[in-house]
Design a protein around this motif. Structure first.
Motif, PDB file in Angstrom:
ATOM      1  N   ASP A  41      56.855  42.356  24.826  1.00  0.00           N
ATOM      2  CA  ASP A  41      56.239  43.532  24.228  1.00  0.00           C
ATOM      3  C   ASP A  41      57.306  44.362  23.552  1.00  0.00           C
ATOM      4  N   LEU A  42      57.075  44.678  22.281  1.00  0.00           N
ATOM      5  CA  LEU A  42      57.952  45.563  21.510  1.00  0.00           C
ATOM      6  C   LEU A  42      57.296  46.940  21.554  1.00  0.00           C
ATOM      7  N   LEU A  43      57.928  47.859  22.260  1.00  0.00           N
ATOM      8  CA  LEU A  43      57.356  49.188  22.459  1.00  0.00           C
ATOM      9  C   LEU A  43      57.545  50.058  21.224  1.00  0.00           C
ATOM     10  N   PRO A  44      56.705  51.091  21.053  1.00  0.00           N
ATOM     11  CA  PRO A  44      56.877  51.999  19.912  1.00  0.00           C
ATOM     12  C   PRO A  44      58.306  52.547  19.860  1.00  0.00           C
ATOM     13  N   GLY A  45      58.914  52.488  18.677  1.00  0.00           N
ATOM     14  CA  GLY A  45      60.279  52.956  18.477  1.00  0.00           C
ATOM     15  C   GLY A  45      61.351  51.969  18.879  1.00  0.00           C
ATOM     16  N   GLU A  46      60.982  50.871  19.504  1.00  0.00           N
ATOM     17  CA  GLU A  46      61.944  49.878  19.969  1.00  0.00           C
ATOM     18  C   GLU A  46      62.229  48.852  18.876  1.00  0.00           C
ATOM     19  N   ARG A  47      63.431  48.305  18.902  1.00  0.00           N
ATOM     20  CA  ARG A  47      63.825  47.236  17.984  1.00  0.00           C
ATOM     21  C   ARG A  47      64.433  46.101  18.797  1.00  0.00           C
ATOM     22  N   THR A  48      64.307  44.885  18.257  1.00  0.00           N
ATOM     23  CA  THR A  48      64.864  43.726  18.943  1.00  0.00           C
ATOM     24  C   THR A  48      65.103  42.595  17.953  1.00  0.00           C
ATOM     25  N   LEU A  49      65.982  41.693  18.326  1.00  0.00           N
ATOM     26  CA  LEU A  49      66.278  40.514  17.510  1.00  0.00           C
ATOM     27  C   LEU A  49      65.409  39.363  18.000  1.00  0.00           C
ATOM     28  N   ILE A  50      64.610  38.812  17.108  1.00  0.00           N
ATOM     29  CA  ILE A  50      63.708  37.707  17.438  1.00  0.00           C
ATOM     30  C   ILE A  50      64.274  36.412  16.852  1.00  0.00           C
ATOM     31  N   PRO A  51      64.474  35.389  17.694  1.00  0.00           N
ATOM     32  CA  PRO A  51      64.950  34.109  17.180  1.00  0.00           C
ATOM     33  C   PRO A  51      63.850  33.384  16.413  1.00  0.00           C
ATOM     34  N   THR A  52      64.261  32.551  15.451  1.00  0.00           N
ATOM     35  CA  THR A  52      63.288  31.785  14.657  1.00  0.00           C
ATOM     36  C   THR A  52      63.313  30.289  14.954  1.00  0.00           C
ATOM     37  N   GLY A  53      64.316  29.836  15.695  1.00  0.00           N
ATOM     38  CA  GLY A  53      64.359  28.428  16.082  1.00  0.00           C
ATOM     39  C   GLY A  53      64.986  27.497  15.069  1.00  0.00           C
ATOM     40  N   PHE A  54      65.668  28.047  14.048  1.00  0.00           N
ATOM     41  CA  PHE A  54      66.313  27.179  13.061  1.00  0.00           C
ATOM     42  C   PHE A  54      67.551  27.853  12.466  1.00  0.00           C
ATOM     43  N   SER A  55      68.402  27.018  11.900  1.00  0.00           N
ATOM     44  CA  SER A  55      69.533  27.476  11.099  1.00  0.00           C
ATOM     45  C   SER A  55      69.493  26.698   9.790  1.00  0.00           C
ATOM     46  N   ILE A  56      70.140  27.255   8.752  1.00  0.00           N
ATOM     47  CA  ILE A  56      70.084  26.635   7.426  1.00  0.00           C
ATOM     48  C   ILE A  56      71.466  26.593   6.792  1.00  0.00           C
ATOM     49  N   ALA A  57      71.591  25.720   5.807  1.00  0.00           N
ATOM     50  CA  ALA A  57      72.784  25.647   4.963  1.00  0.00           C
ATOM     51  C   ALA A  57      72.299  25.789   3.520  1.00  0.00           C
ATOM     52  N   LEU A  58      72.401  26.994   3.010  1.00  0.00           N
ATOM     53  CA  LEU A  58      71.971  27.261   1.635  1.00  0.00           C
ATOM     54  C   LEU A  58      72.996  26.732   0.643  1.00  0.00           C
ATOM     55  N   PRO A  59      72.554  26.332  -0.542  1.00  0.00           N
ATOM     56  CA  PRO A  59      73.516  25.959  -1.578  1.00  0.00           C
ATOM     57  C   PRO A  59      74.353  27.172  -1.991  1.00  0.00           C
ATOM     58  N   ARG A  60      75.525  26.895  -2.495  1.00  0.00           N
ATOM     59  CA  ARG A  60      76.402  27.950  -3.012  1.00  0.00           C
ATOM     60  C   ARG A  60      75.627  28.757  -4.064  1.00  0.00           C
ATOM     61  N   ASN A  61      75.865  30.044  -4.119  1.00  0.00           N
ATOM     62  CA  ASN A  61      75.198  30.962  -5.047  1.00  0.00           C
ATOM     63  C   ASN A  61      73.713  31.156  -4.750  1.00  0.00           C
ATOM     64  N   MET A  62      73.335  30.968  -3.486  1.00  0.00           N
ATOM     65  CA  MET A  62      71.973  31.250  -3.047  1.00  0.00           C
ATOM     66  C   MET A  62      72.062  32.170  -1.830  1.00  0.00           C
ATOM     67  N   GLU A  63      70.990  32.896  -1.595  1.00  0.00           N
ATOM     68  CA  GLU A  63      70.855  33.692  -0.377  1.00  0.00           C
ATOM     69  C   GLU A  63      69.419  33.583   0.087  1.00  0.00           C
ATOM     70  N   ALA A  64      69.199  33.872   1.354  1.00  0.00           N
ATOM     71  CA  ALA A  64      67.843  33.981   1.888  1.00  0.00           C
ATOM     72  C   ALA A  64      67.654  35.439   2.286  1.00  0.00           C
ATOM     73  N   GLN A  65      66.576  36.040   1.815  1.00  0.00           N
ATOM     74  CA  GLN A  65      66.246  37.415   2.172  1.00  0.00           C
ATOM     75  C   GLN A  65      65.123  37.389   3.204  1.00  0.00           C
ATOM     76  N   ILE A  66      65.339  38.123   4.298  1.00  0.00           N
ATOM     77  CA  ILE A  66      64.329  38.232   5.346  1.00  0.00           C
ATOM     78  C   ILE A  66      63.585  39.539   5.125  1.00  0.00           C
ATOM     79  N   ARG A  67      62.278  39.434   4.983  1.00  0.00           N
ATOM     80  CA  ARG A  67      61.442  40.582   4.627  1.00  0.00           C
ATOM     81  C   ARG A  67      60.271  40.698   5.594  1.00  0.00           C
ATOM     82  N   PRO A  68      59.694  41.915   5.677  1.00  0.00           N
ATOM     83  CA  PRO A  68      58.530  42.097   6.542  1.00  0.00           C
ATOM     84  C   PRO A  68      57.306  41.361   6.010  1.00  0.00           C
ATOM     85  N   ARG A  69      56.355  41.137   6.887  1.00  0.00           N
ATOM     86  CA  ARG A  69      55.021  40.672   6.488  1.00  0.00           C
ATOM     87  C   ARG A  69      54.176  41.916   6.274  1.00  0.00           C
ATOM     88  N   SER A  70      53.568  42.022   5.121  1.00  0.00           N
ATOM     89  CA  SER A  70      52.838  43.244   4.773  1.00  0.00           C
ATOM     90  C   SER A  70      51.682  43.530   5.728  1.00  0.00           C
TER      91      SER A  70
END
Length: 154
Positions: free
Chosen positions: A46-75
């Motif tokens: 349970d994530l309580l009001p005002g609380e923050r936490t790091l959630i694992p996603t179960g994977f790691s990646i190797a992006l090509p050079r000159n690329m980035e991955a942006q992590i964004r909220p779900r609307s």
């Protein structure tokens, strides 16, 4: 030209140990920009009001050079539950090889339960061009000039 005919970028992905059941990031529609990410938590939390936490996603990646991955909220989570990514967008650099994590914060008024496999964020892959700085004595003028926050409207 359809999406299948466009140039593709190959990104190497590795599931972290114990996460064979976690789905790979995927687009939920043909033209979606973001790949949905799911929670790879071992137990519901349970994530309580005002609380923050790091959630694992179960994977790691190797992006090509000159690329980035942006992590964004779900609307939908942001609108309906007040759940968002604290450092949005978070950046995964091309040389990072650790597990991708999502920092969630609860801006809502009620506890938010996170269970294994819940869609929690989205990841957008972006090109990062090589940049070379050019020192100059003056910058070209623009209509905005030095106008700061709110200068062009509300």
């Amino acid at each position: 030209m359809n999406r299948l005919q466009e140039a593709k970028v190959t990104v190497q992905i590795r599931k972290t140990p114990g996460n064979d059941d976690i789905p790979l990031p995927c687009r939920m529609s043909e033209w979606a920009a973001g790949f949905d990410l799911v929670a790879a938590v071992q137990e519901p939390m349970d994530l309580l009001p005002g609380e923050r936490t790091l959630i694992p996603t179960g994977f790691s990646i190797a992006l090509p050079r000159n690329m980035e991955a942006q992590i964004r909220p779900r609307s939908g989570l942001a609108l309906k539950k007040g759940i968002t990514c604290l450092n949005s967008p978070g950046t995964i650099d091309a040389d990072y090889r650790g597990e991708v994590g999502v920092i969630l914060i609860n801006h809502g008024h009620e506890a938010f339960r996170i269970t294994r496999g819940d869609r929690i964020a989205q990841m957008v892959i972006q090109y990062v061009p090589p940049v070379e700085w050019e020192i100059v004595d003056e910058l070209p003028s623009s209509d905005r000039g030095q106008g700061g926050f709110g200068h062009t409207g509300v």
